[in-house]
Design a protein around this motif. Sequence first.
Motif, PDB file in Angstrom:
ATOM      1  N   GLY A  88       1.157  -1.022  -0.291  1.00  0.00           N
ATOM      2  CA  GLY A  88       0.334  -0.060  -0.084  1.00  0.00           C
ATOM      3  C   GLY A  88       0.722   0.876  -0.435  1.00  0.00           C
ATOM      4  N   LEU A  89       2.708   0.960   0.667  1.00  0.00           N
ATOM      5  CA  LEU A  89       3.249   1.987   0.751  1.00  0.00           C
ATOM      6  C   LEU A  89       4.024   1.884  -0.660  1.00  0.00           C
ATOM      7  N   GLY A  90       3.617   1.082  -1.399  1.00  0.00           N
ATOM      8  CA  GLY A  90       4.153   1.500  -3.065  1.00  0.00           C
ATOM      9  C   GLY A  90       2.536   2.533  -3.942  1.00  0.00           C
ATOM     10  N   LEU A  91       1.385   2.656  -3.120  1.00  0.00           N
ATOM     11  CA  LEU A  91       0.852   4.071  -3.832  1.00  0.00           C
ATOM     12  C   LEU A  91       0.478   5.045  -3.136  1.00  0.00           C
ATOM     13  N   ILE A  92       0.901   5.439  -2.666  1.00  0.00           N
ATOM     14  CA  ILE A  92       1.216   6.509  -1.288  1.00  0.00           C
ATOM     15  C   ILE A  92       2.232   6.628  -0.855  1.00  0.00           C
ATOM     16  N   GLY A  93       2.899   7.628  -0.964  1.00  0.00           N
ATOM     17  CA  GLY A  93       4.202   7.805  -0.466  1.00  0.00           C
ATOM     18  C   GLY A  93       3.590   8.694   0.977  1.00  0.00           C
ATOM     19  N   MET A  94       4.350   7.767   1.819  1.00  0.00           N
ATOM     20  CA  MET A  94       3.496   8.999   2.924  1.00  0.00           C
ATOM     21  C   MET A  94       5.410   8.535   4.449  1.00  0.00           C
ATOM     22  N   PRO A  95       5.550   9.571   5.271  1.00  0.00           N
ATOM     23  CA  PRO A  95       6.814   9.715   5.353  1.00  0.00           C
ATOM     24  C   PRO A  95       6.929   8.494   6.330  1.00  0.00           C
ATOM     25  N   PHE A  96       8.975   8.563   6.519  1.00  0.00           N
ATOM     26  CA  PHE A  96       9.554   8.015   7.239  1.00  0.00           C
ATOM     27  C   PHE A  96       9.187   6.559   6.392  1.00  0.00           C
ATOM     28  N   LYS A 114       8.494   0.394  -3.631  1.00  0.00           N
ATOM     29  CA  LYS A 114       7.294  -0.480  -4.126  1.00  0.00           C
ATOM     30  C   LYS A 114       6.458  -0.109  -4.574  1.00  0.00           C
ATOM     31  N   ALA A 115       6.566   1.353  -5.410  1.00  0.00           N
ATOM     32  CA  ALA A 115       6.410   2.145  -6.346  1.00  0.00           C
ATOM     33  C   ALA A 115       6.908   1.680  -7.480  1.00  0.00           C
ATOM     34  N   GLN A 153       5.542   0.410 -11.203  1.00  0.00           N
ATOM     35  CA  GLN A 153       5.473   0.979 -12.019  1.00  0.00           C
ATOM     36  C   GLN A 153       6.151  -0.067 -13.303  1.00  0.00           C
ATOM     37  N   PHE A 154       6.795  -1.187 -12.847  1.00  0.00           N
ATOM     38  CA  PHE A 154       7.451  -2.203 -13.344  1.00  0.00           C
ATOM     39  C   PHE A 154       6.116  -3.302 -13.861  1.00  0.00           C
ATOM     40  N   SER A 155       5.449  -3.483 -13.339  1.00  0.00           N
ATOM     41  CA  SER A 155       4.485  -3.955 -13.779  1.00  0.00           C
ATOM     42  C   SER A 155       3.714  -4.108 -14.560  1.00  0.00           C
ATOM     43  N   ASP A 156       3.259  -3.069 -14.694  1.00  0.00           N
ATOM     44  CA  ASP A 156       2.475  -2.014 -15.484  1.00  0.00           C
ATOM     45  C   ASP A 156       3.041  -2.318 -16.873  1.00  0.00           C
ATOM     46  N   SER A 157       4.936  -1.209 -16.717  1.00  0.00           N
ATOM     47  CA  SER A 157       5.560  -2.245 -17.968  1.00  0.00           C
ATOM     48  C   SER A 157       5.372  -3.099 -18.545  1.00  0.00           C
ATOM     49  N   MET A 158       5.860  -4.431 -17.746  1.00  0.00           N
ATOM     50  CA  MET A 158       5.690  -6.067 -18.264  1.00  0.00           C
ATOM     51  C   MET A 158       4.661  -6.360 -18.166  1.00  0.00           C
ATOM     52  N   ARG A 159       3.181  -5.719 -18.210  1.00  0.00           N
ATOM     53  CA  ARG A 159       2.424  -6.094 -18.524  1.00  0.00           C
ATOM     54  C   ARG A 159       2.634  -5.890 -19.476  1.00  0.00           C
ATOM     55  N   ARG A 160       2.340  -4.815 -20.391  1.00  0.00           N
ATOM     56  CA  ARG A 160       2.608  -4.357 -21.767  1.00  0.00           C
ATOM     57  C   ARG A 160       3.239  -4.915 -22.593  1.00  0.00           C
ATOM     58  N   GLU A 161       4.522  -5.082 -21.873  1.00  0.00           N
ATOM     59  CA  GLU A 161       5.928  -5.797 -22.486  1.00  0.00           C
ATOM     60  C   GLU A 161       5.756  -7.159 -23.084  1.00  0.00           C
ATOM     61  N   SER A 210       0.660 -12.990 -18.736  1.00  0.00           N
ATOM     62  CA  SER A 210       0.008 -11.599 -17.759  1.00  0.00           C
ATOM     63  C   SER A 210       0.870 -11.260 -16.112  1.00  0.00           C
ATOM     64  N   VAL A 211       0.361 -10.398 -15.984  1.00  0.00           N
ATOM     65  CA  VAL A 211       1.207  -9.692 -15.109  1.00  0.00           C
ATOM     66  C   VAL A 211      -0.153  -9.047 -14.195  1.00  0.00           C
ATOM     67  N   THR A 212       0.204  -9.426 -12.948  1.00  0.00           N
ATOM     68  CA  THR A 212      -0.529  -9.000 -11.356  1.00  0.00           C
ATOM     69  C   THR A 212      -0.044  -8.464 -10.353  1.00  0.00           C
ATOM     70  N   CYS A 213      -0.201  -7.248  -9.958  1.00  0.00           N
ATOM     71  CA  CYS A 213      -0.007  -6.596  -9.237  1.00  0.00           C
ATOM     72  C   CYS A 213      -0.242  -6.627  -6.979  1.00  0.00           C
TER      73      CYS A 213
END
Length: 262
Positions: A141-149, A157-158, A162-170, A177-180
């Motif tokens: 979840g911290l890969g979706l929203i950047g939190m302090p500390f 994790k973010a 991004q890697f998952s999106d790229s590889m799914r399309r590639e 198939s690619v699931t994150c």
Amino acid sequence: MQLKGKNVLITGGTRGIGKCMVEYLIEKGVTNIAVIARDKKNLKLLSEEFADVNFIRITGDVANIQVLRDAAARIEDKWGHLDILINNAGIVAAGPLEDIQDEDLYDQVAINYTAVMLLTKYCIPLLKFSEDAYILNISSGLGLIGMPFYAVYGSTKAAVRQFSDSMRRELAPFNISVTCAFPTATDTEMMQKFTGRKMDAPDYVAQRSLEGLLKKEIQVIFGGDDRLKENTLNFEAPEELDKQVAQNYEERKTASLDHKAV
């Protein structure tokens, strides 16, 4: 998809969410599982617990490039192809960025992100030999929203997202198939300092993530409606979320101190 007869590779499969994933896969009929983990004893215990499963036990740190290369080579030699790759291994070292040890910063990047890219790279040729292949990447979840500390952990994790999106399309033309998945706080060793906090059970996270993989879902987001609302707010009005986070800044800082799991 029927899991029976599939060849699976998972990192960090001897404890926490990873161990629960292994148990779920076995329950659904998987008998060929390759596991990368650092603890040789836990790997041995896993194979003893499930004596009917054909394990490829790979002892080593996913931050070690040679361990990843050897894993792909052993799978090719023994099975010839791979059907499912699960990038699950991860570590965390939280706190103010200026206080995080340099080694902990590098290790989080190496294990949480670089290893995901490299192992996927080495496994793509094996996945292409499968009639129907799947990749499951475990973000946070911290890969979706950047939190302090959690700047370092969250950034890795973010990057997985991004890697998952790229590889799914590639990889779409190759029927891979690619699931994150984006777990929230989960009751594992990584969160053991947060006693008394409400958390998801690791077996629930494991099952729901794998169900998402089998359904070829793009994302599996945990945390319910509250998390989805936060995601929307973070995208549409980040300044408003900034204000909300600022309200318990010191509490967040205190909670992050000594939050380290490797």
